[in-house]
Design a protein around this motif. Structure first.
Motif, PDB file in Angstrom:
ATOM      1  N   PHE A   3       3.446  -5.775   3.818  1.00 45.75           N
ATOM      2  CA  PHE A   3       3.829  -6.641   4.861  1.00 45.75           C
ATOM      3  C   PHE A   3       4.032  -8.032   4.235  1.00 45.75           C
ATOM      4  CE2 PHE A   3       3.857  -9.816   8.290  1.00 45.75           C
ATOM      5  CZ  PHE A   3       4.590  -9.013   9.371  1.00 45.75           C
ATOM      6  N   ILE A  38      10.524  -3.014  10.256  1.00 41.59           N
ATOM      7  CA  ILE A  38       9.089  -3.387  10.251  1.00 41.59           C
ATOM      8  C   ILE A  38       8.307  -2.380  11.014  1.00 41.59           C
ATOM      9  CG2 ILE A  38       7.684  -5.219  11.235  1.00 41.59           C
ATOM     10  CD1 ILE A  38      10.107  -6.900  11.070  1.00 41.59           C
ATOM     11  N   GLN A  41       1.908  -1.863  13.213  1.00 43.53           N
ATOM     12  CA  GLN A  41       1.670  -2.081  14.720  1.00 43.53           C
ATOM     13  C   GLN A  41       1.331  -3.514  14.823  1.00 43.53           C
ATOM     14  OE1 GLN A  41      -0.960   1.118  15.643  1.00 43.53           O
ATOM     15  NE2 GLN A  41       0.422   1.582  17.298  1.00 43.53           N
ATOM     16  N   PRO A  42       1.554  -4.190  15.707  1.00 43.20           N
ATOM     17  CA  PRO A  42       1.155  -5.612  15.885  1.00 43.20           C
ATOM     18  C   PRO A  42      -0.364  -5.897  15.668  1.00 43.20           C
ATOM     19  CG  PRO A  42       2.889  -5.429  17.508  1.00 43.20           C
ATOM     20  CD  PRO A  42       2.277  -3.935  16.902  1.00 43.20           C
ATOM     21  N   ILE A  50       4.361 -10.688  12.986  1.00 46.88           N
ATOM     22  CA  ILE A  50       5.633  -9.946  13.188  1.00 46.88           C
ATOM     23  C   ILE A  50       6.717 -11.004  13.615  1.00 46.88           C
ATOM     24  CG2 ILE A  50       6.934  -8.505  14.453  1.00 46.88           C
ATOM     25  CD1 ILE A  50       4.605  -6.475  14.315  1.00 46.88           C
ATOM     26  N   SER A  51       6.533 -11.891  14.488  1.00 50.04           N
ATOM     27  CA  SER A  51       7.193 -12.963  14.834  1.00 50.04           C
ATOM     28  C   SER A  51       7.643 -13.837  13.844  1.00 50.04           C
ATOM     29  CB  SER A  51       6.781 -13.628  16.329  1.00 50.04           C
ATOM     30  OG  SER A  51       5.641 -14.329  16.284  1.00 50.04           O
ATOM     31  N   ARG A  54       9.888 -12.151  11.514  1.00 46.77           N
ATOM     32  CA  ARG A  54      11.384 -12.051  12.027  1.00 46.77           C
ATOM     33  C   ARG A  54      12.034 -13.132  11.887  1.00 46.77           C
ATOM     34  NH1 ARG A  54      11.906  -8.088  17.073  1.00 46.77           N
ATOM     35  NH2 ARG A  54      14.148  -7.778  15.956  1.00 46.77           N
ATOM     36  N   SER A  64      16.286  -7.430  11.433  1.00 49.30           N
ATOM     37  CA  SER A  64      15.304  -6.866  11.294  1.00 49.30           C
ATOM     38  C   SER A  64      15.214  -5.884  12.634  1.00 49.30           C
ATOM     39  CB  SER A  64      13.905  -7.620  11.499  1.00 49.30           C
ATOM     40  OG  SER A  64      13.948  -8.697  12.543  1.00 49.30           O
ATOM     41  N   VAL A  66      11.801  -3.683  14.682  1.00 49.23           N
ATOM     42  CA  VAL A  66      10.516  -3.233  14.795  1.00 49.23           C
ATOM     43  C   VAL A  66      10.542  -1.983  15.228  1.00 49.23           C
ATOM     44  CG1 VAL A  66       8.194  -3.941  15.706  1.00 49.23           C
ATOM     45  CG2 VAL A  66       9.830  -5.699  15.175  1.00 49.23           C
ATOM     46  N   PRO A  68       7.393   0.500  15.119  1.00 50.49           N
ATOM     47  CA  PRO A  68       6.013   0.838  14.850  1.00 50.49           C
ATOM     48  C   PRO A  68       5.535   2.457  14.683  1.00 50.49           C
ATOM     49  CG  PRO A  68       6.189  -0.320  16.813  1.00 50.49           C
ATOM     50  CD  PRO A  68       7.253  -0.282  16.430  1.00 50.49           C
ATOM     51  N   CYS A 104       5.237  -1.847   5.816  1.00 50.63           N
ATOM     52  CA  CYS A 104       4.233  -1.495   6.682  1.00 50.63           C
ATOM     53  C   CYS A 104       3.075  -2.385   6.373  1.00 50.63           C
ATOM     54  CB  CYS A 104       4.080   0.039   6.539  1.00 50.63           C
ATOM     55  SG  CYS A 104       3.543   0.654   5.046  1.00 50.63           S
TER      56      CYS A 104
END
Length: 162
Positions: A3, A38, A41-42, A50-51, A54, A64, A66, A68, A104
């Motif tokens: 990440f 992406i 998981q958040p 994640i935001s 992005r 992008s 998402v 998960p 990831c």
């Protein structure tokens, strides 16, 4: 890739380093990446990671998605439905000479699994795909569950062709 910008402080707490994220994404963009999948998981990441990613991708005109997957696991039905919906986007990126990036948490298991999916769809056998990925990052496709899932995935693709 892992990440972008994910770091750990001296207490073992995860945080996002904006400078590291920027450097990583600048490299990703310069390598011809047009789309980033992406995968974490958040709840695995610091809040709003994640935001933030992005927004940073958008600033570089990188798309992008998402999608998960549970850590150390394999794609479930919802992932596969999404995968089939976005397959035309993958094909368009590859046809234009661009690349698709995967991230990831660490960049090994789920990212390697999804990279192997692309390679299998391009015609490699699962062992060839995993061997190729592991020649670049030995931790790719990090467990037997993931490898056996790729074998099943490959067989399901072959069954659709017949």
């Amino acid at each position: 890739m892992g990440f972008p910008g994910l770091e750990t402080d001296f207490r073992g707490q995860a945080f996002i380093s904006a400078d590291v994220m920027d450097a990583t994404l600048d490299h990703v963009a310069s390598a011809g990446t047009k789309l980033v999948v992406i995968l974490p998981q958040p709840k695995e990441l610091p809040p709003k990671a994640i935001s933030l990613l992005r927004r940073s991708l958008d600033a570089r005109a990188l798309r992008s998605i998402v999608m998960p997957i549970v850590d150390y696991s394999v794609p479930g039905p919802a992932f596969l439905r999404a995968w089939h919906r976005v397959s035309p986007a993958f094909a368009a990126v590859f046809a234009s000479g661009g690349s698709v990036g995967m991230c990831c948490q660490h960049g090994a298991g789920r990212s390697g699994l999804v990279a192997a999916m692309h390679l299998i769809e391009a015609g490699l056998k699962p062992i060839q795909a995993v061997t190729l990925l592991r020649s670049q990052f030995p931790e790719s496709v990090e467990n037997d569950l993931q490898f056996h899932w790729l074998v099943d995935y490959s067989q399901s693709l072959q069954a659709k062709v017949v």
